[in-house]
Design a protein around this motif. Structure first.
Motif, short mmCIF file in Angstrom:
data_model
loop_
_atom_site.label_atom_id
_atom_site.label_comp_id
_atom_site.label_asym_id
_atom_site.label_seq_id
_atom_site.Cartn_x
_atom_site.Cartn_y
_atom_site.Cartn_z
N ARG A 35 3.06 6.33 -5.41
CA ARG A 35 2.80 6.58 -6.82
C ARG A 35 1.59 7.50 -6.99
O ARG A 35 1.58 8.38 -7.84
N THR A 36 0.57 7.33 -6.18
CA THR A 36 -0.63 8.17 -6.26
C THR A 36 -0.29 9.64 -6.02
O THR A 36 -0.85 10.53 -6.65
N ALA A 37 0.64 9.88 -5.10
CA ALA A 37 1.01 11.26 -4.77
C ALA A 37 1.62 11.99 -5.96
O ALA A 37 1.62 13.22 -6.02
N LEU A 38 2.16 11.26 -6.93
CA LEU A 38 2.80 11.86 -8.09
C LEU A 38 1.80 12.17 -9.20
O LEU A 38 2.16 12.83 -10.18
N LEU A 39 0.58 11.71 -9.07
CA LEU A 39 -0.42 11.89 -10.12
C LEU A 39 -1.04 13.28 -10.06
O LEU A 39 -0.96 13.98 -9.05
N SER A 40 -1.66 13.67 -11.17
CA SER A 40 -2.42 14.91 -11.18
C SER A 40 -3.64 14.77 -10.27
O SER A 40 -4.01 13.66 -9.89
N LEU A 91 -3.88 1.40 -11.68
CA LEU A 91 -2.60 1.84 -11.13
C LEU A 91 -1.76 0.64 -10.70
O LEU A 91 -0.55 0.60 -10.93
N LEU A 92 -2.41 -0.35 -10.11
CA LEU A 92 -1.69 -1.55 -9.67
C LEU A 92 -1.11 -2.28 -10.88
O LEU A 92 0.01 -2.82 -10.81
N GLN A 138 0.84 -1.20 0.00
CA GLN A 138 0.00 0.00 0.00
C GLN A 138 0.87 1.25 0.00
O GLN A 138 0.52 2.28 -0.60
N GLN A 139 2.02 1.16 0.64
CA GLN A 139 2.94 2.30 0.66
C GLN A 139 3.42 2.63 -0.74
O GLN A 139 3.55 3.81 -1.11
N ASP A 140 3.71 1.60 -1.54
CA ASP A 140 4.12 1.82 -2.93
C ASP A 140 3.00 2.50 -3.72
O ASP A 140 3.24 3.41 -4.51
N ILE A 141 1.77 2.03 -3.50
CA ILE A 141 0.63 2.61 -4.21
C ILE A 141 0.41 4.07 -3.79
O ILE A 141 0.18 4.94 -4.63
N ASP A 142 0.54 4.35 -2.50
CA ASP A 142 0.36 5.72 -2.01
C ASP A 142 1.43 6.65 -2.59
O ASP A 142 1.14 7.80 -2.95
N ARG A 199 -5.53 11.36 -9.36
CA ARG A 199 -5.56 10.89 -7.97
C ARG A 199 -6.98 10.51 -7.57
O ARG A 199 -7.19 9.52 -6.87
N GLU A 200 -7.94 11.32 -8.01
CA GLU A 200 -9.34 11.01 -7.70
C GLU A 200 -9.76 9.70 -8.36
O GLU A 200 -10.45 8.88 -7.75
N PHE A 201 -9.32 9.48 -9.59
CA PHE A 201 -9.65 8.24 -10.29
C PHE A 201 -9.01 7.04 -9.60
O PHE A 201 -9.60 5.97 -9.50
N ALA A 202 -7.77 7.25 -9.09
CA ALA A 202 -7.06 6.15 -8.44
C ALA A 202 -7.74 5.70 -7.15
O ALA A 202 -7.46 4.60 -6.65
N LYS A 203 -8.64 6.52 -6.61
CA LYS A 203 -9.35 6.15 -5.39
C LYS A 203 -10.51 5.19 -5.68
O LYS A 203 -11.02 4.55 -4.77
#
Length: 271
Positions: free
Chosen positions: A44-49, A65-66, A38-42, A53-57
């Motif tokens: 990477r998510t932080a680098l998104l627009s 994303l995975l 989950q840390q890896d996913i978080d 980021r909203e879509f990744a949720k």
């Protein structure tokens, strides 16, 4: 007979359960021996627009994303197996990137110290500005001036352009386009006294609108200016700008005292 068949089956099941160790908590996927958490996913998510980021949720976005992260891990594993991570090109690129990151870190460290120092000056009142100081400044300088300027890099060209403009001010745009090295942000400026270069401010303050003045040498080059407007500002409009001008003046006084304390010597002089 039945008991003899049950025992081997139980042993086989037990062996199968022991074959793969339990995954660490928070593991979302695994590529070979490397897990994706989950840390890896978080991270990477932080680098998104913001939109991504909203879509990744969403469940679909998270799966996408995975899949992307998994694909990257696969490529990385394959590249390492081929020894690309030990190649001269790769190692050279990594050295260059480390140097860049070290420079970025150093700049961040200096900027952080600078910001903390400014904040401390404000907290201790060294650069604080009172309402009385603002009122006094506004009484003297309640106006804003607008000038156009041409900046050239040598005195000979500046003299040539100034003579042409004195003879025909209507040629301003033509000569500006042909000779000026000023960026767009400096071609037309509006400022209160204290917000720009002192030499330019003094000349502008003592010039009628529409007159061409120059040339004046600063660190930016040789300036030719034409004052186009002057207007009185309301106290409400002027107050935040005056506060910043006075804060900067007090900061300049602190820096001047520090120059003496730390014996600042600049060996390179402008021409």
């Amino acid at each position: 007979m039945k008991n003899r068949l049950i025992l081997p089956v139980l042993l086989l099941l037990a062996w199968g359960c022991q074959k793969e160790a339990p995954l660490p908590e928070g593991t979302a996927a695994r590529v070979g021996g490397e897990t994706i958490t989950q840390q890896d996913i978080d991270a990477r998510t932080a680098l998104l627009s913001k939109e991504d980021r909203e879509f990744a949720k969403t469940p679909t976005g998270r799966q996408n994303l995975l899949q992307i992260i998994t694909r990257e891990k696969l490529i990385s594993a394959a590249a390492k197996e081929e020894g690309l991570d030990q190649s001269d090109i790769y190692l050279s690129l990594m050295d260059d990137k480390r140097a860049q990151m070290a420079e970025i870190y150093q700049q961040f460290a200096e900027q952080t110290l600078e910001r903390m120092w400014y904040d401390k000056l404000q907290e201790t009142g060294v650069t604080a500005v009172t309402d009385e100081e603002i009122a006094e400044y506004y009484k003297k300088y309640p106006y804003e001036m607008t000038v156009r300027q041409i900046i050239v890099d040598n005195a000979q060209t500046a003299d040539q352009v100034l003579r042409a403009l004195k003879a025909s001010p209507s040629r301003w745009k033509e000569l500006e386009r042909q000779y000026s090295s000023a960026p767009e942000t400096l071609k037309t400026l509006s400022f209160m006294p204290g917000e720009y270069l002192t030499d330019i401010e003094v000349i502008a303050a003592n010039s009628p609108a529409g007159s061409v003045q120059g040339f004046f040498k600063t660190a930016q080059g040789f300036h030719i200016i034409m004052k186009t407007n002057e207007k009185r500002l309301s106290r409400k409009e002027a107050e935040p700008r005056i506060r910043e001008v006075l804060e900067n003046k007090k900061l300049d006084n602190v820096l001047e005292s520090l120059k003496n304390k730390y014996e600042v010597v600049i060996y390179e002089k402008s021409e």
